[in-house]
Design a protein around this motif. Sequence first.
Motif, PDB file in Angstrom:
ATOM      1  N   PRO B 363      92.959 -21.136  97.350  1.00 55.03           N
ATOM      2  CA  PRO B 363      93.317 -20.906  96.149  1.00 55.03           C
ATOM      3  C   PRO B 363      95.027 -20.122  95.671  1.00 55.03           C
ATOM      4  CG  PRO B 363      91.180 -19.987  96.313  1.00 55.03           C
ATOM      5  CD  PRO B 363      91.801 -20.947  97.346  1.00 55.03           C
ATOM      6  N   MET B 364      96.136 -20.964  95.045  1.00 58.68           N
ATOM      7  CA  MET B 364      97.614 -20.027  96.014  1.00 58.68           C
ATOM      8  C   MET B 364      97.955 -19.554  94.862  1.00 58.68           C
ATOM      9  SD  MET B 364     100.811 -22.331  96.783  1.00 58.68           S
ATOM     10  CE  MET B 364     100.673 -24.017  95.875  1.00 58.68           C
ATOM     11  N   ILE B 365      97.552 -19.756  93.490  1.00 58.75           N
ATOM     12  CA  ILE B 365      98.056 -19.483  92.414  1.00 58.75           C
ATOM     13  C   ILE B 365      97.144 -18.749  91.604  1.00 58.75           C
ATOM     14  CG2 ILE B 365      98.989 -19.513  89.703  1.00 58.75           C
ATOM     15  CD1 ILE B 365     100.715 -21.313  91.384  1.00 58.75           C
ATOM     16  N   PHE B 366      95.695 -19.248  90.753  1.00 58.11           N
ATOM     17  CA  PHE B 366      95.619 -18.371  90.391  1.00 58.11           C
ATOM     18  C   PHE B 366      93.525 -17.864  91.636  1.00 58.11           C
ATOM     19  CE2 PHE B 366      96.697 -21.276  87.416  1.00 58.11           C
ATOM     20  CZ  PHE B 366      97.177 -20.352  86.463  1.00 58.11           C
ATOM     21  N   ARG B 367      93.458 -16.554  90.784  1.00 61.63           N
ATOM     22  CA  ARG B 367      91.689 -16.808  91.595  1.00 61.63           C
ATOM     23  C   ARG B 367      90.153 -17.583  91.866  1.00 61.63           C
ATOM     24  NH1 ARG B 367      88.234 -11.835  90.928  1.00 61.63           N
ATOM     25  NH2 ARG B 367      89.101 -11.613  89.072  1.00 61.63           N
ATOM     26  N   GLY B 368      90.094 -17.667  92.651  1.00 64.35           N
ATOM     27  CA  GLY B 368      88.600 -18.384  92.604  1.00 64.35           C
ATOM     28  C   GLY B 368      88.783 -19.550  92.656  1.00 64.35           C
ATOM     29  N   GLY B 369      87.980 -20.521  92.553  1.00 61.59           N
ATOM     30  CA  GLY B 369      87.764 -21.688  93.210  1.00 61.59           C
ATOM     31  C   GLY B 369      86.751 -22.599  92.540  1.00 61.59           C
ATOM     32  N   LYS B 370      86.140 -23.476  92.336  1.00 55.54           N
ATOM     33  CA  LYS B 370      85.818 -24.596  91.961  1.00 55.54           C
ATOM     34  C   LYS B 370      84.022 -23.593  92.845  1.00 55.54           C
ATOM     35  CE  LYS B 370      82.953 -29.035  94.226  1.00 55.54           C
ATOM     36  NZ  LYS B 370      83.282 -30.314  94.316  1.00 55.54           N
ATOM     37  N   THR B 371      83.574 -23.800  91.237  1.00 57.82           N
ATOM     38  CA  THR B 371      82.484 -23.056  91.003  1.00 57.82           C
ATOM     39  C   THR B 371      82.947 -21.577  90.237  1.00 57.82           C
ATOM     40  OG1 THR B 371      81.719 -21.989  92.887  1.00 57.82           O
ATOM     41  CG2 THR B 371      80.298 -24.317  92.871  1.00 57.82           C
ATOM     42  N   ASP B 372      83.455 -21.084  90.788  1.00 59.93           N
ATOM     43  CA  ASP B 372      84.096 -20.392  89.809  1.00 59.93           C
ATOM     44  C   ASP B 372      84.746 -19.920  87.666  1.00 59.93           C
ATOM     45  OD1 ASP B 372      83.111 -18.491  91.784  1.00 59.93           O
ATOM     46  OD2 ASP B 372      85.609 -18.757  92.358  1.00 59.93           O
TER      47      ASP B 372
END
Lengths: 556, 556
Positions: B363-372
């Motif tokens: 994840p480059m810009i926002f925090r977290g990824g899929k499922t978050d």
Amino acid sequence: MKHRFLMALPFVALAQTAAAQDDPIIHDAEYYILLAEHGEQWAEDDAAVEAELVKFREANGGKPPNIINVLIDDLGFGDMGIPELNALRGYETPNINDFSDEAMRLVRMYTEPSCTPTRVAQMTGRLPVRIGMGDTAVDIAGFGLPSSEVILPEVLKQAGYTTSHIGKWHMGDIAESWAMNNGFDYAQMAVHQQGQLTIFNDDAIFEGVSVAIDDYVPAYTIDSNFRPDASAMMTTIEAESGGPIREIRMAAGERWNAQKYNEMNQAFQDKAMEELVRLAGGEEPFFLQYWPLLPLDNTRAGRDGPQSPNGGLYADKMQLVDEWLGAMFDSMEELGVADNTIVVLMGDNGHFTKYSPQSGYTPMIFRGGKTDTTEGGVRTDAFIRWPSMIEADSLLNSIVHVSDMYTTLARFAGADQYIPRDRLVDGVDQSAAILFDDEQKARRDHVIIYSADKPKAIVKDQLKLKLPPPGENPIVAKFYNLYHDTREEYSVSTEVGAWGGQEFVRILARHLQRKELFPDTPPAFGMPYEGVENIRPETQAAVGAFLVRRDAPQQR
Amino acid sequence: MKHRFLMALPFVALAQTAAAQDDPIIHDAEYYILLAEHGEQWAEDDAAVEAELVKFREANGGKPPNIINVLIDDLGFGDMGIPELNALRGYETPNINDFSDEAMRLVRMYTEPSCTPTRVAQMTGRLPVRIGMGDTAVDIAGFGLPSSEVILPEVLKQAGYTTSHIGKWHMGDIAESWAMNNGFDYAQMAVHQQGQLTIFNDDAIFEGVSVAIDDYVPAYTIDSNFRPDASAMMTTIEAESGGPIREIRMAAGERWNAQKYNEMNQAFQDKAMEELVRLAGGEEPFFLQYWPLLPLDNTRAGRDGPQSPNGGLYADKMQLVDEWLGAMFDSMEELGVADNTIVVLMGDNGHFTKYSPQSGYTPMIFRGGKTDTTEGGVRTDAFIRWPSMIEADSLLNSIVHVSDMYTTLARFAGADQYIPRDRLVDGVDQSAAILFDDEQKARRDHVIIYSADKPKAIVKDQLKLKLPPPGENPIVAKFYNLYHDTREEYSVSTEVGAWGGQEFVRILARHLQRKELFPDTPPAFGMPYEGVENIRPETQAAVGAFLVRRDAPQQR
């Protein structure tokens, strides 16, 4: 740390056989490795660059390009030039975005992690640690850039440039270090930095963003000088080279506050615009350096309310900077100097997270900010525009260090022969990569990232090694693939200690070994503000208090 | 959680007085608050939108626009369309970047945090929790989208569209849920998802990216069905609506592997290109849905070496997706349908950090990824192109939920009267904001972010409240200003419990109160794969094993 992989490198031999010039600039060790691999190509490229520069000068009345150098404080990568990222944070920089469409973005510009060292690197072409300028001073400190450094305006002057500096300086509070004494024909400059100007003042106390100054209770305070106070420090000074230096816009007894800071910034902008008109009307090519203090601003006093949906203290002022730079770009058009002027526009380091989130900014893409040696500290927006010479709306994805701007701008100006040959210069000539928009022509593939006087990380290509603290086994050092992992969160630890780790330790070893030949030297020390004609009594008193503190350890 | 701030809202009255339509779509509570504020303007806007659509149809031989809907898996914001950010990660998406220059970017597109729920929301116009589809199943599961949902192709068919689906489906392994049984005239679809296809196979075992399947030692394994195996699961099925459904490209006894996955992806691309030609040659307006499985790919088997400087498993395939979409855009030009076709191109949720950094993405810009439920899970790239109707190279910085695409595309197609009026539809009509490039015309200013069946966060304007776990005092809930703090790292805790906290809790309360009128219902349950003509014996056995597991808790 023990350097078991040291090798004697035949620097001089390589340089003499492969360099295009008879009297080559002396560089750090890594340069000679690439030179050995690419020397022939580089000689061809140098000739091609020269041909382009000659063509430009011929079309420009025999003159090299003007140069405008704008350095903005504490910006993260993507703060300017990318409308999508503006939108994410609810503010706009439309003028800079348009400028970006006409410029080349130096995607991998590495600065130093803090204001002073970045400015020193850009001005001297050298790692600031080489002259003890790796750290940043906020208060009166009695040291600065030594006059023995041959800074960029001094190089350009020898090629016939008229030079002018407006705005922040922050490379020392001693006269030896100042712009008007180092190659600038004229300077109007803030001696210190924005910490002083936006936090050590009465509005900041009122708003609770500062430690108290006024409300010390004398009964509990026996060291009455232990308080920061911008009002007692030198603010803006102005002079022509060789002329008298005077502090301007502060009277004895006057208090510094948010309104004074606003006036100072507006005055810098007005003066920069005025200087642009004056210089554009002159016969000589010009070098105009404009280092705004905004967007940094830590109080709400005197604001008319949010200027952007973001509404943060810096984000709003960033919009003002954009407006101001837009006015400057417009003026360049009107004055007919847009086409024969190189504009460099960049940030000096990442955001200072101490002011997040009320600044309206947090590091968005890279991890960390100012003072950190993660990419968030040292990667920032950087653009270079030169119509018809540098590809518009282009990206150069090669590693560039801020010191390369010294060497490269000197080259563009036809002034590289005035770069001193008696010392090590870290900046390399990136003119071929930039002019031909060709990453294969870059002359740097690494950067050693210092924090103050300690090397903390090494980047080569997309790989980054975070150096272990002294005494710790390099095998535990963390290693990152920056393409895969822009935020340095997933250490590729299996490779450390094998090829990658060894290679990176060798880069550092060669760098340190080269220091034996070209040792680091101390900065210049002196009496703060000496040489200013109209020092205020409170400023004299503050210098006195500084001297007491400075001399305390020397007493016996 | 107790909802002390509930208010009875006069939904029906408001809707009847202010809505432009006689038989309005039923929405969630918040819609009626904005409708009360903007009803008159919205009625004007609806008329203006209708005039534009009429004009378009008149110029298009009386036909509404074709629609191509491309949904790509697991993308973070900025993976596509921004060359500067491509450069940071060392890969390129030039075709999508060019497409982006012709399209509007929906900067604040909110998806659901995972594949299945996002797809359900886009297809049904409803929050997936309303039909028990908030979660994602990887293995055989025996449930899916109920046929009672009236999904987008069903709406469009009533307005005369020809419809086709190619690629991933992942909304159930029962026939009731499948594309060919829900409004698509033709479908070639992967029943399951890429976890199955890229991890549960022999190449993945060999490369160590998977738990072992083959090398179970029977002496230590008494439950011999406790192993994932793509070879036993249904892979690609194909059918025309009403016709026989057949699994294709897998023979009985054949093993699934990386090569089969590559072939499957190439076949989807080829079929999508073929369908484009067929549909473009027809009389009816068409709806072509192409949901690629790439860039997800977790093995190196069969690769020819890095295709990008990044070299990551997904980044390389992202370049392939870009190439493929470029071919599709070119084909649209050649077929003469570029100008009368709306193209929606977006990601379905953020990156799955489980595959970072070897995927080449973090994840480059926002925090977290899929499922978050941080922005990194639910913010992704989203573009909509409609030449001469939607402003090229524009940005809409309004909150849009993926369910809004249902309502908005139906409107663009002149098919909104076929959206059911007997249920709550979460998607709102964003056609005015999009057609007039005007954030003030947006019909949504908030989104409730669910994870499976639990609301986890609420965003309204730039403010985000992270909901406290059940039973915890809302006063401890964390509150973020997304403009100041894109990564949700600096909680603005002082505002929680005061105005902001109360208001956000009320949004949730109104949403939950509305569920009393329109309660959530379960998904459809059934026999996996039933209705497929040519089920392989190993697939039958796997279904048998699933049934034993499913029925185990029911035994008495």
